[in-house]
Scaffold this active site. Structure first.
Site, PDB file in Angstrom:
ATOM      1  N   GLN A 165     -28.013  -3.698  14.260  1.00  0.00           N
ATOM      2  CA  GLN A 165     -27.521  -3.652  15.629  1.00  0.00           C
ATOM      3  C   GLN A 165     -28.548  -4.091  16.662  1.00  0.00           C
ATOM      4  O   GLN A 165     -28.219  -4.216  17.845  1.00  0.00           O
ATOM      5  CB  GLN A 165     -27.042  -2.224  15.959  1.00  0.00           C
ATOM      6  CG  GLN A 165     -25.923  -1.711  15.092  1.00  0.00           C
ATOM      7  CD  GLN A 165     -24.610  -2.468  15.292  1.00  0.00           C
ATOM      8  OE1 GLN A 165     -24.409  -3.136  16.305  1.00  0.00           O
ATOM      9  NE2 GLN A 165     -23.727  -2.375  14.319  1.00  0.00           N
ATOM     10  N   CYS A 212     -18.869   4.713   9.861  1.00  0.00           N
ATOM     11  CA  CYS A 212     -19.838   4.838   8.756  1.00  0.00           C
ATOM     12  C   CYS A 212     -21.008   5.732   9.152  1.00  0.00           C
ATOM     13  O   CYS A 212     -22.158   5.489   8.760  1.00  0.00           O
ATOM     14  CB  CYS A 212     -20.337   3.470   8.294  1.00  0.00           C
ATOM     15  SG  CYS A 212     -19.045   2.429   7.583  1.00  0.00           S
ATOM     16  N   LYS A 218     -23.195 -10.125  12.395  1.00  0.00           N
ATOM     17  CA  LYS A 218     -23.241  -9.398  13.669  1.00  0.00           C
ATOM     18  C   LYS A 218     -23.949 -10.204  14.751  1.00  0.00           C
ATOM     19  O   LYS A 218     -24.011  -9.782  15.904  1.00  0.00           O
ATOM     20  CB  LYS A 218     -23.929  -8.051  13.484  1.00  0.00           C
ATOM     21  CG  LYS A 218     -23.173  -7.093  12.555  1.00  0.00           C
ATOM     22  CD  LYS A 218     -23.853  -5.748  12.471  1.00  0.00           C
ATOM     23  CE  LYS A 218     -23.235  -4.862  11.396  1.00  0.00           C
ATOM     24  NZ  LYS A 218     -21.864  -4.427  11.732  1.00  0.00           N
ATOM     25  N   ASP A 229     -33.562  -0.551   9.938  1.00  0.00           N
ATOM     26  CA  ASP A 229     -32.217  -1.124   9.907  1.00  0.00           C
ATOM     27  C   ASP A 229     -32.032  -1.884  11.209  1.00  0.00           C
ATOM     28  O   ASP A 229     -31.875  -1.288  12.274  1.00  0.00           O
ATOM     29  CB  ASP A 229     -31.194   0.016   9.767  1.00  0.00           C
ATOM     30  CG  ASP A 229     -29.750  -0.450   9.917  1.00  0.00           C
ATOM     31  OD1 ASP A 229     -29.519  -1.639  10.185  1.00  0.00           O
ATOM     32  OD2 ASP A 229     -28.845   0.398   9.786  1.00  0.00           O
ATOM     33  N   HIS A 240     -26.468   4.838   9.917  1.00  0.00           N
ATOM     34  CA  HIS A 240     -25.307   4.261   9.235  1.00  0.00           C
ATOM     35  C   HIS A 240     -25.405   4.638   7.760  1.00  0.00           C
ATOM     36  O   HIS A 240     -26.498   4.798   7.220  1.00  0.00           O
ATOM     37  CB  HIS A 240     -25.345   2.739   9.410  1.00  0.00           C
ATOM     38  CG  HIS A 240     -24.129   2.017   8.941  1.00  0.00           C
ATOM     39  ND1 HIS A 240     -23.897   1.771   7.602  1.00  0.00           N
ATOM     40  CD2 HIS A 240     -23.084   1.472   9.618  1.00  0.00           C
ATOM     41  CE1 HIS A 240     -22.762   1.095   7.485  1.00  0.00           C
ATOM     42  NE2 HIS A 240     -22.243   0.897   8.684  1.00  0.00           N
TER      43      HIS A 240
END
Length: 406
Positions: free
Chosen positions: A200, A361, A223, A197, A120
């Site tokens: 997700q 993104c 999220k 990261d 991303h």
């Protein structure tokens, strides 16, 4: 998944353009259960005050709620200490904090920062900027034809000159789960640190930062059924203590003189100004909600739903799915022939179905896929097979509507 879970999300009980809403854009932001909405409402109605500073009752209540949320985050991802949890505005802010503080102080000309083309933009642009400012070299781990990463390629890309490895645990486009634990071992063996990261991954699977042995881990509340504008950075205590804050002002100071100042201990030295108190309260309530259901149960539900969606979508002539045939996270990215993804999303919206269309993104990944954009359906704990069937039916109608374009 228990059907009663869906009933706990008020926003899902409405019609869009005359059709019952089917929300398939949870990778962008998840919907919020009543428990989270009520927790934020209760805070504003009964506990609203600034934290840490006041000695009155409301100040104590607000501080307890805010710090209690930090404890919940630490437990949720199995951090060793609550001081290792820094509240931020989200994953983007957390990653930028590491880049701006740790990376700029520890990278120099000749050093390497290793990432992938799948990242991303929030986990790519900060490292581009660090490389430009410090003279470090940005390197990319090669992707296999279906997008997955081979550990042999990781071994060849990471060298003794590598200072930082930054990678998403789960791709927001391909739905791939990367072998972060093994990548962390390779990074550490070469003297590098690893930044993960977790935007997700945190909502969809059980995360254990100690087992992963990652040095930094970033997540977003919105999220994972929490409010927008709140997230967290996990960092190993020794690394966080070695870093300088990048925002200065109230709350993060210990002593201020006319010409010099010094900072509070962890975690507060990185939380200048009035923090996102209500957001933290909502994030804590979201964690309670997810843990009540069970992260293993959520992961299983998404895996079954993703497999069903992949099977059903594969039945549509001219539809191309990107990424591996088997995926464990509820993200399915596709294109419908030559129909532009924005047109696909617009037609689906007319049927009450919300999906994402664009480059997500991830422009370097789009170029690697040799497309400008894609459509993406992303599922969460409140989705079911009927939602997939509605999506497939609407895509078939879209294909018929555009005729030869597909």
């Amino acid at each position: 998944m228990n059907p009663s879970i869906r009933e706990q999300f008020p926003i899902l009980h409405q019609e869009i353009n005359g059709h019952p809403l089917v929300y398939l854009d949870s990778a962008a932001t998840s919907q919020k259960p009543r428990a989270v909405i009520d927790a934020v409402k209760h805070y504003y109605e009964y506990e609203n005050s600034n934290v840490h500073r006041g000695v009155h009752t409301l100040g104590s209540r607000a501080t307890d709620a805010y710090e209690g949320a930090r404890e919940k985050v630490a437990k949720f991802i199995n951090a060793r200490r609550t001081q290792e949890i820094i509240f931020t505005r989200g994953t983007t802010t957390a990653l930028n904090l590491v880049a701006s503080s740790y990376a700029r102080a520890n990278c120099k000309e000749g050093d390497e920062i290793v990432i992938t083309q799948m990242e991303h933009h929030s986990n790519l642009i900060p490292w581009q900027q660090v490389a430009k400012e410090t003279g470090a070299t940005l390197k990319y781990i090669p992707l296999q034809p279906d997008g997955h990463i081979e550990l042999s390629d990781v071994e060849q890309t990471i060298t003794s000159r590598t200072k930082i490895v930054a990678i998403a645990y789960v791709s927001n486009v391909m739905g791939l789960v990367h072998p972060v634990k093994q990548i962390a071992e390779i990074a550490h063996r070469n003297g590098a640190i690893i930044v993960v990261d977790g935007a997700q991954s945190t909502p969809h699977m059980k995360v254990d930062v100690q087992d992963l042995d990652c040095d930094f881990y970033a997540l977003s509340g919105h999220k994972m059924c929490g409010p927008t504008g709140i997230g967290a950075l996990y960092g190993k205590k020794a690394l966080l203590e070695s870093m300088e804050p990048i925002e200065f002002g109230g709350e993060m100071i210990n002593d201020v003189g006319l010409y010099d100042s010094n900072w509070k201990e962890l975690p507060w030295k990185f939380e200048g100004g009035t923090p996102i108190i209500a957001g933290a309260v909502g994030l804590g309530a979201a964690i309670d909600f997810l843990e009540q259901i069970g992260m293993d149960e959520i992961a299983h539900h998404e895996g079954v739903l993703a497999a069903y969606a992949t099977e059903r979508l594969s039945e549509i002539d001219g539809l191309r799915i990107y990424g591996p045939a088997k995926r464990h996270v509820g993200v399915v990215t596709f294109n419908l022939g030559d129909v532009h993804p924005h047109d696909v999303a617009t037609v689906l919206d007319a049927s009450g179905i919300a999906i994402r269309a664009g480059h997500h993104c991830c422009q370097p990944l789009m170029r690697w896929l040799e497309v400008s954009s894609t459509a993406r359906a992303s599922f969460y704990l409140y989705n079911n097979e009927q939602d997939v069937d509605r999506l497939v039916s609407a895509l078939i109608q879209t294909k018929e509507y555009f005729g030869d374009a597909t």
